[in-house]
Design a protein around this motif. Sequence first.
Motif, PDB file in Angstrom:
ATOM      1  N   GLN A   3     -33.414 -12.746-110.770  1.00 17.76           N
ATOM      2  CA  GLN A   3     -33.042 -11.330-110.305  1.00 17.76           C
ATOM      3  C   GLN A   3     -32.421 -11.515-108.890  1.00 17.76           C
ATOM      4  OE1 GLN A   3     -33.275  -8.513-111.731  1.00 17.76           O
ATOM      5  NE2 GLN A   3     -33.748  -9.617-113.635  1.00 17.76           N
ATOM      6  N   LEU A   4     -31.403 -11.080-108.676  1.00 16.98           N
ATOM      7  CA  LEU A   4     -30.848 -11.238-107.344  1.00 16.98           C
ATOM      8  C   LEU A   4     -31.604 -10.913-106.052  1.00 16.98           C
ATOM      9  CD1 LEU A   4     -27.318  -9.817-108.032  1.00 16.98           C
ATOM     10  CD2 LEU A   4     -28.059 -12.095-107.965  1.00 16.98           C
ATOM     11  N   GLU A   5     -32.591  -9.885-106.458  1.00 23.92           N
ATOM     12  CA  GLU A   5     -33.511  -9.428-105.364  1.00 23.92           C
ATOM     13  C   GLU A   5     -34.439 -10.833-104.907  1.00 23.92           C
ATOM     14  OE1 GLU A   5     -33.472  -7.692-108.182  1.00 23.92           O
ATOM     15  OE2 GLU A   5     -31.778  -6.216-107.555  1.00 23.92           O
ATOM     16  N   PRO A  29     -27.163  -7.458 -98.716  1.00 20.16           N
ATOM     17  CA  PRO A  29     -27.079  -6.497 -99.736  1.00 20.16           C
ATOM     18  C   PRO A  29     -25.555  -5.966 -99.745  1.00 20.16           C
ATOM     19  CG  PRO A  29     -29.095  -5.811 -98.837  1.00 20.16           C
ATOM     20  CD  PRO A  29     -28.521  -6.821 -97.767  1.00 20.16           C
ATOM     21  N   THR A  32     -25.366  -1.488-104.188  1.00 22.59           N
ATOM     22  CA  THR A  32     -26.553  -1.332-104.986  1.00 22.59           C
ATOM     23  C   THR A  32     -27.022  -2.624-105.975  1.00 22.59           C
ATOM     24  OG1 THR A  32     -25.719  -0.067-106.946  1.00 22.59           O
ATOM     25  CG2 THR A  32     -26.869   0.984-104.898  1.00 22.59           C
ATOM     26  N   ASP A  33     -25.788  -3.416-106.374  1.00 21.89           N
ATOM     27  CA  ASP A  33     -25.638  -4.513-107.261  1.00 21.89           C
ATOM     28  C   ASP A  33     -25.226  -5.817-106.883  1.00 21.89           C
ATOM     29  OD1 ASP A  33     -26.718  -2.572-109.373  1.00 21.89           O
ATOM     30  OD2 ASP A  33     -24.618  -1.867-109.904  1.00 21.89           O
ATOM     31  N   ALA A  34     -25.000  -5.985-105.819  1.00 17.37           N
ATOM     32  CA  ALA A  34     -24.183  -7.181-105.266  1.00 17.37           C
ATOM     33  C   ALA A  34     -25.085  -7.626-103.836  1.00 17.37           C
ATOM     34  CB  ALA A  34     -23.046  -7.182-104.991  1.00 17.37           C
ATOM     35  N   LEU A  52     -22.786 -11.136-107.875  1.00 11.93           N
ATOM     36  CA  LEU A  52     -22.923  -9.947-108.782  1.00 11.93           C
ATOM     37  C   LEU A  52     -23.677 -10.341-109.714  1.00 11.93           C
ATOM     38  CD1 LEU A  52     -18.902  -9.496-109.051  1.00 11.93           C
ATOM     39  CD2 LEU A  52     -20.630  -8.503-107.575  1.00 11.93           C
ATOM     40  N   PRO A  53     -24.019  -8.970-110.589  1.00  9.65           N
ATOM     41  CA  PRO A  53     -25.136  -9.355-111.517  1.00  9.65           C
ATOM     42  C   PRO A  53     -24.855 -10.235-112.741  1.00  9.65           C
ATOM     43  CG  PRO A  53     -25.233  -7.092-111.145  1.00  9.65           C
ATOM     44  CD  PRO A  53     -24.152  -7.857-110.253  1.00  9.65           C
ATOM     45  N   THR A  54     -23.462 -10.699-113.000  1.00 11.76           N
ATOM     46  CA  THR A  54     -22.891 -11.515-114.055  1.00 11.76           C
ATOM     47  C   THR A  54     -23.082 -13.016-113.312  1.00 11.76           C
ATOM     48  OG1 THR A  54     -20.810 -11.104-112.822  1.00 11.76           O
ATOM     49  CG2 THR A  54     -21.223  -9.982-114.770  1.00 11.76           C
ATOM     50  N   ARG A  56     -25.954 -14.078-112.270  1.00  5.56           N
ATOM     51  CA  ARG A  56     -27.591 -14.358-112.304  1.00  5.56           C
ATOM     52  C   ARG A  56     -27.618 -15.502-113.412  1.00  5.56           C
ATOM     53  NH1 ARG A  56     -30.812  -9.649-113.763  1.00  5.56           N
ATOM     54  NH2 ARG A  56     -29.331  -9.357-115.347  1.00  5.56           N
TER      55      ARG A  56
END
Length: 107
Positions: A3-5, A29, A32-34, A52-54, A56
């Motif tokens: 998870q990026l977090e 941050p 919300t997604d990067a 980005l989520p891609t 991960r």
Amino acid sequence: MLQLEAITKDAQLAGLDPNDIVRVVSVEPVGTDALTVYFKGSDGNLAEQMLLPTNRARLVIVGVSCRFQCADWAAQRDAYVPEDLLQGLRQRKRPGGSSDGVYDCFR
């Protein structure tokens, strides 16, 4: 999958640089997604990368700051880090031959 977090200051990451394990210097941050991750490689050069989520799937946390207890982190490490990468980290030493505190977490 990471998870990026979970990417925080002083984390040791594989996958940002294909030839090196890097240390995260700072995380910002972006929406919300990067995240923008600022990191240093073993050569000491500072770099940055937007994740980005891609992204991960290619990232693995392979170490943490020694501010954390190694024993508390060991179960998570074993679940996500390939054994061949762990073997290489276990053999890694600082110049002068003494072991590095971060890498002691892999013993």
